[in-house]
Write a protein that holds these residues in place. Structure first.
Motif, PDB file in Angstrom:
ATOM      1  N   CYS A  90      16.260   8.947   6.078  1.00 15.47           N
ATOM      2  CA  CYS A  90      15.772   9.536   5.034  1.00 15.47           C
ATOM      3  C   CYS A  90      16.957  10.886   4.487  1.00 15.47           C
ATOM      4  N   PRO A  91      17.498  10.828   3.608  1.00 11.03           N
ATOM      5  CA  PRO A  91      18.305  12.040   3.181  1.00 11.03           C
ATOM      6  C   PRO A  91      17.948  13.454   3.096  1.00 11.03           C
ATOM      7  N   VAL A  92      16.586  13.474   2.656  1.00  8.21           N
ATOM      8  CA  VAL A  92      15.920  14.806   2.659  1.00  8.21           C
ATOM      9  C   VAL A  92      15.489  15.351   4.065  1.00  8.21           C
ATOM     10  N   LEU A  93      16.148  16.461   4.357  1.00  7.69           N
ATOM     11  CA  LEU A  93      16.209  16.889   5.614  1.00  7.69           C
ATOM     12  C   LEU A  93      14.594  17.089   6.321  1.00  7.69           C
ATOM     13  N   CYS A  94      13.948  17.678   5.660  1.00  2.00           N
ATOM     14  CA  CYS A  94      12.457  17.812   5.985  1.00  2.00           C
ATOM     15  C   CYS A  94      11.818  16.549   6.132  1.00  2.00           C
ATOM     16  N   LYS A  95      12.256  15.285   5.614  1.00  2.64           N
ATOM     17  CA  LYS A  95      11.534  14.223   5.894  1.00  2.64           C
ATOM     18  C   LYS A  95      12.377  13.310   6.527  1.00  2.64           C
ATOM     19  N   SER A  96      13.480  13.491   7.363  1.00  2.00           N
ATOM     20  CA  SER A  96      14.373  12.746   8.147  1.00  2.00           C
ATOM     21  C   SER A  96      14.021  12.144   9.462  1.00  2.00           C
ATOM     22  N   HIS A  97      12.600  12.209   9.680  1.00  2.00           N
ATOM     23  CA  HIS A  97      11.932  11.526  10.678  1.00  2.00           C
ATOM     24  C   HIS A  97      11.926  10.192  10.431  1.00  2.00           C
ATOM     25  N   MET A  98      11.832   9.727   8.866  1.00  4.61           N
ATOM     26  CA  MET A  98      11.787   8.264   8.463  1.00  4.61           C
ATOM     27  C   MET A  98      13.051   7.516   8.523  1.00  4.61           C
ATOM     28  N   LEU A  99      12.818   6.456   9.114  1.00  6.84           N
ATOM     29  CA  LEU A  99      13.965   5.431   9.091  1.00  6.84           C
ATOM     30  C   LEU A  99      13.682   4.334   8.381  1.00  6.84           C
ATOM     31  N   LEU A 100      14.694   3.970   7.652  1.00  4.89           N
ATOM     32  CA  LEU A 100      14.648   2.796   6.663  1.00  4.89           C
ATOM     33  C   LEU A 100      15.654   1.679   7.143  1.00  4.89           C
ATOM     34  N   SER A 101      14.868   0.359   7.498  1.00  9.15           N
ATOM     35  CA  SER A 101      15.628  -0.689   7.964  1.00  9.15           C
ATOM     36  C   SER A 101      15.362  -1.903   7.220  1.00  9.15           C
ATOM     37  N   THR A 102      16.453  -2.728   6.673  1.00  9.25           N
ATOM     38  CA  THR A 102      16.625  -4.073   6.075  1.00  9.25           C
ATOM     39  C   THR A 102      16.870  -4.935   6.935  1.00  9.25           C
ATOM     40  N   SER A 103      16.351  -6.291   6.711  1.00 13.58           N
ATOM     41  CA  SER A 103      16.437  -7.314   7.668  1.00 13.58           C
ATOM     42  C   SER A 103      16.582  -8.685   6.834  1.00 13.58           C
ATOM     43  N   MET A 104      16.843  -9.854   7.443  1.00  6.78           N
ATOM     44  CA  MET A 104      17.002 -11.047   6.699  1.00  6.78           C
ATOM     45  C   MET A 104      15.681 -11.778   6.943  1.00  6.78           C
ATOM     46  N   ASP A 105      14.507 -11.288   7.121  1.00  8.08           N
ATOM     47  CA  ASP A 105      13.193 -11.759   7.377  1.00  8.08           C
ATOM     48  C   ASP A 105      12.538 -11.490   5.933  1.00  8.08           C
ATOM     49  N   ALA A 150       0.689  -1.385  -0.104  1.00  8.68           N
ATOM     50  CA  ALA A 150      -0.088   0.041   0.051  1.00  8.68           C
ATOM     51  C   ALA A 150       0.853   1.244  -0.170  1.00  8.68           C
ATOM     52  N   PRO A 151       0.286   2.231  -0.507  1.00 12.07           N
ATOM     53  CA  PRO A 151       1.118   3.626  -0.591  1.00 12.07           C
ATOM     54  C   PRO A 151       1.426   4.028   1.006  1.00 12.07           C
ATOM     55  N   LEU A 152       2.776   4.760   1.159  1.00  6.24           N
ATOM     56  CA  LEU A 152       3.153   5.083   2.358  1.00  6.24           C
ATOM     57  C   LEU A 152       2.191   6.338   2.987  1.00  6.24           C
ATOM     58  N   SER A 153       1.847   6.271   4.299  1.00  7.94           N
ATOM     59  CA  SER A 153       1.000   7.475   4.791  1.00  7.94           C
ATOM     60  C   SER A 153       2.264   8.144   5.473  1.00  7.94           C
ATOM     61  N   VAL A 154       2.658   9.163   4.670  1.00  7.26           N
ATOM     62  CA  VAL A 154       3.542  10.276   5.301  1.00  7.26           C
ATOM     63  C   VAL A 154       2.796  11.607   5.229  1.00  7.26           C
ATOM     64  N   ALA A 155       2.916  12.101   6.772  1.00 10.18           N
ATOM     65  CA  ALA A 155       2.253  13.431   6.746  1.00 10.18           C
ATOM     66  C   ALA A 155       2.799  14.557   5.967  1.00 10.18           C
ATOM     67  N   PRO A 156       2.000  15.325   5.213  1.00 10.46           N
ATOM     68  CA  PRO A 156       2.614  16.489   4.440  1.00 10.46           C
ATOM     69  C   PRO A 156       3.304  17.333   5.279  1.00 10.46           C
ATOM     70  N   THR A 157       3.357  17.558   6.539  1.00 11.11           N
ATOM     71  CA  THR A 157       4.144  18.512   7.029  1.00 11.11           C
ATOM     72  C   THR A 157       5.322  18.146   7.681  1.00 11.11           C
ATOM     73  N   VAL A 158       6.362  19.015   8.071  1.00 13.59           N
ATOM     74  CA  VAL A 158       7.619  18.775   8.552  1.00 13.59           C
ATOM     75  C   VAL A 158       7.361  18.325  10.128  1.00 13.59           C
ATOM     76  N   SER A 159       8.157  17.405  10.424  1.00  7.61           N
ATOM     77  CA  SER A 159       8.021  16.897  11.913  1.00  7.61           C
ATOM     78  C   SER A 159       8.080  18.095  12.942  1.00  7.61           C
ATOM     79  N   GLU A 160       7.403  18.395  14.054  1.00 11.71           N
ATOM     80  CA  GLU A 160       7.721  19.473  14.719  1.00 11.71           C
ATOM     81  C   GLU A 160       8.810  19.547  15.584  1.00 11.71           C
ATOM     82  N   PHE A 161       9.594  18.273  15.782  1.00  6.51           N
ATOM     83  CA  PHE A 161      10.900  18.214  16.415  1.00  6.51           C
ATOM     84  C   PHE A 161      11.883  18.612  15.497  1.00  6.51           C
TER      85      PHE A 161
END
Length: 536
Positions: free
Chosen positions: A247-262, A201-212
């Motif tokens: 995420c390399p885009v600074l305004c979206k850097s609240h997202m973290l990518l993880s890869t696994s052996m599962d 499914a498409p990723l549900s990402v808020a259009p606004t920048v994280s307040e932190f």
């Protein structure tokens, strides 16, 4: 036919409990006359954040399970699996995290079936207890339903099933049992998920920048501070987590990518809520490498199934798909031309792919067996490859410098010690790069020809022991961070090579460490045990 005989035993555990009723104030009345609130049936325990954001309650081992009562359905004010009602503040007023050195190691999450503690809490708590007669009737009904649906289990398999050996169950039946826990036993089946090859499914990402993150976007100088407390403990992978990347885009850097052996890779909101935003199951084997695209809208992934996929997060579709002739262990985008990437793995050749044509445009061959890591230099005109080639007296061809355009070797006599280097990292400000070695130390090299190694500075104190332990520099360049095979996280001063801090992070080997590109004191770590920790 054997008949069921009910014995009158006053000490039986299946004895009917006294009748209870719920009054208008939400309290539960026992037949004994005692009145208790509806939430008193829960035992005290700890709360962890899983991939769905749900709170799991662990009961104390000293309490008698017969004294615990099932909670009422009306206490759930939100949908099962939703995030906790109490919002996590930044930085939260959290208690000091104490790490017990004598604690027994947690069992590995790399298993074929999910642990029982990963099941949905409402389904486990609100499921009514059945008497022995009803349980036997339900199991007999489910067994007859399975036999009538599949009809492929032979008599020898049924005999082994009677001898407590679980027979083989087809994949379609396992999926039906996962969707209907009542028919298949429930807790022993794998959790349902999207099958391999299907578009998520498409990723549900808020259009606004994280307040932190917003207050730090305009800051020019960000001094990195040493983290000391755990902000989030992310648990959702059922296998070792190989790498993590913000995420390399600074305004979206609240997202973290993880890869696994599962066989999956996940995207987390690791700054605001600690929830898993989406899980991607586009590979049929372990996912060894995945990278954010420079635009922050796509993810390039490669695994042990020889497949390459570029997944669009907004639509959930695969923009590019390719197939390599070797198992993939490392991927890197070109820093200038974002349509070109390098792919290396269990092969003597590194290949450059162009996603516009979907073909290999260049190959880099060497007398090696495996490529461990790739690092671009000089804005993409050169790159380094770390290999598994080593000899008795020196590690010849362990680190090779290549010309990207001509595919010619610039140098293959860079590292002259008999250790392989599982990972490479570039310093953000100085013309140097780091190499993680299996000699249990970080080596420092010049990033310009002739790529000499520094004999004065060596960062040691951690253990590698054959794991693909990663290393990284802080955004300001003052600190270096690396994982360790014993689960520790070590930070060094770049100038003095002295140890700045040691965190007792994980019960198993810590494989990946990465600093947040914007927030000055946030660090992410992942482990062979399958968990991810966000430090603050």
């Amino acid at each position: 036919m054997a008949s069921l005989v009910a014995y009158d035993d006053s000490d039986s555990e299946t004895e009917t409990e006294p009748a209870r009723s719920v009054n208008s104030e939400g309290q539960m009345d026992d037949a004994s006359g005692m009145t208790r609130p509806a939430g008193m049936a829960f035992a005290s325990g700890t709360v962890d954040v899983t991939e769905e954001g749900a709170q799991h309650t662990k009961s104390s081992p000293h309490e008698d399970p017969r004294d615990q009562h099932l909670p009422l359905p009306r206490i759930w004010s939100s949908l099962p699996g939703s995030c906790p009602s109490q919002r996590l503040q930044w930085p939260p007023k959290e208690p000091d995290t104490t790490f017990l050195t004598s604690e027994s190691p947690r069992p590995s999450l790399w298993m074929s079936r999910a642990p029982a503690s990963h099941g949905p809490l409402p389904a486990a708590c609100l499921k009514p207890a059945k008497p022995a007669r009803d349980a036997l009737a339900s199991s007999a009904h489910s067994q007859s339903k399975v036999e009538s649906t599949v009809k492929i289990i032979s008599s020898s398999q049924r005999k082994r099933g009677e001898d407590c050996v679980v027979p083989y169950t087809p994949k379609r039946l396992r999926q039906l049992q996962a969707l209907n826990p009542e028919a298949g036993g429930g807790k022993d089946t794998e959790p349902p998920g999207p099958p391999a090859g299907c578009a998520p499914a498409p990723l549900s990402v808020a259009p606004t920048v994280s307040e932190f993150i917003q207050p730090y976007l305009k800051s020019q100088h960000r001094e990195t501070k040493v983290p000391k407390k755990v902000l989030f403990h992310l648990r959702g992978h059922r296998g070792p987590v190989n790498t993590i990347q913000w995420c390399p885009v600074l305004c979206k850097s609240h997202m973290l990518l993880s890869t696994s052996m599962d066989k999956t890779f996940k995207v987390w909101n690791a700054v605001d809520s600690g929830r898993c935003l989406q899980t991607y199951s586009v590979h049929s084997e372990a996912v060894r490498a995945a990278r954010w695209s420079p635009c922050g809208r796509r993810i390039l992934s490669g695994g042990f199934d020889f497949a390459l996929h570029l997944t669009d997060l907004e639509t959930g579709t695969q923009v590019f798909s390719g197939r390599s002739d070797f198992r993939i262990t490392t991927l890197k985008f070109h820093p200038k031309d974002h349509n070109v990437f390098l792919c290396g793995g269990f092969s003597s050749e590194i290949k450059a792919w162009d996603m516009r044509t979907g073909k290999v445009v260049r190959g880099y061959k060497a007398t090696i067996q495996q490529t461990l890591d790739i690092l671009f230099l000089q804005e993409g005109s050169e790159f380094l490859s770390s290999t598994d080639a080593s000899t008795r007296d020196s590690a010849d061809r362990t680190i090779i410098a290549w010309d990207f355009r001509t595919a010619a070797k610039i140098s293959n006599q860079i590292f002259h010690e008999r250790y392989t280097c599982p990972s490479l990292a570039l310093h953000p400000r100085e013309p140097v790069f780091l190499a993680q070695t299996n000699g249990n130390y970080l080596a420092l090299f010049s990033s310009v020809w002739p790529y000499r190694m520094s004999r004065r500075r060596r960062y040691e104190g951690h253990k590698v022991e054959g794991y693909a332990v990663g290393c990284e520099c802080s955004p300001c360049g003052d600190l270096l961070v690396t994982g360790s095979a014993d689960g520790r996280v070590l930070m060094f001063s770049f100038r003095t090579a002295s140890r700045a801090c040691t965190l007792q992070g994980h019960a198993q080997a810590c494989l990946g460490t990465t600093y947040h590109p914007v927030l000055p004191s946030v660090l992410g770590t992942c482990s062979w045990g399958g968990d991810i920790k966000i430090w603050h």
